[in-house]
Design a protein around this motif. Structure first.
Motif, PDB file in Angstrom:
ATOM      1  N   ASN A   9      42.129  42.025  47.226  1.00  0.00           N
ATOM      2  CA  ASN A   9      42.298  40.625  47.611  1.00  0.00           C
ATOM      3  C   ASN A   9      40.987  40.038  48.134  1.00  0.00           C
ATOM      4  N   GLN A  10      40.261  40.815  48.914  1.00  0.00           N
ATOM      5  CA  GLN A  10      38.972  40.344  49.428  1.00  0.00           C
ATOM      6  C   GLN A  10      38.021  40.015  48.270  1.00  0.00           C
ATOM      7  N   ASN A  43      38.861  39.312  45.140  1.00  0.00           N
ATOM      8  CA  ASN A  43      39.383  38.136  44.423  1.00  0.00           C
ATOM      9  C   ASN A  43      39.034  36.844  45.140  1.00  0.00           C
ATOM     10  N   ASN A  44      39.046  36.866  46.469  1.00  0.00           N
ATOM     11  CA  ASN A  44      38.746  35.659  47.243  1.00  0.00           C
ATOM     12  C   ASN A  44      37.267  35.302  47.240  1.00  0.00           C
ATOM     13  N   HIS A  72      35.547  34.963  44.520  1.00  0.00           N
ATOM     14  CA  HIS A  72      35.354  34.123  43.330  1.00  0.00           C
ATOM     15  C   HIS A  72      33.941  34.311  42.760  1.00  0.00           C
ATOM     16  N   ASN A 115      49.946  40.051  57.287  1.00  0.00           N
ATOM     17  CA  ASN A 115      49.618  38.663  56.955  1.00  0.00           C
ATOM     18  C   ASN A 115      50.248  37.709  57.963  1.00  0.00           C
TER      19      ASN A 115
END
Length: 125
Positions: free
Chosen positions: A42-43, A45-46, A48, A106
């Motif tokens: 996730n890190q 993917n964030n 970009h 989360n």
């Protein structure tokens, strides 16, 4: 997300029969590893980054740190993953725990963010 996990379980279990590895990662530790691996994904993917190659390099670095933290190597992780995937009911239960734990983390993060924001509705004296 859950649908993708179930699909992954189905696909991998259909083509895999795995004997118990000599250095099988215990289920509770594997759950923790899976959680950290998903956080790392996730890190990345964030970020970009735009390039799959760059993203992969960053992810592999994060993965290496995770494995170092838990004193395992890639081979042990992959052998353990393959073992658990070959047991769909067990793997599904493990992933339900992963999802539940990540959702709780989360929620704690979001709650912390909400409580740490300054109150902008108050006027200065």
């Amino acid at each position: 997300m859950r649908a993708r996990i179930l699909l992954l379980i189905g696909l991998l279990s259909a083509c895999s029969t795995s004997d118990k590895p000599e250095n099988l990662i215990p289920e509770d530790k594997m759950i923790t590893l899976l959680e950290e691996v998903h956080v790392a994904e996730n890190q990345v993917n964030n970020l970009h980054m735009g390039s799959a190659d760059s993203s992969l390099v960053v992810y592999k670095g994060l993965e290496k740190e995770i494995f170092k933290k838990y004193s395992i190597d890639t081979a042990i992780y992959h052998a353990s993953f393959k073992y658990y995937v070959a047991r769909p009911e067990q793997f599904k239960a493990m992933y339900e725990k992963v999802v539940k734990d990540l959702e709780a983390k989360n929620e704690r993060y979001l709650k912390k963010q909400r409580t740490s924001k300054p109150d902008t509705t108050k006027k200065p004296i």
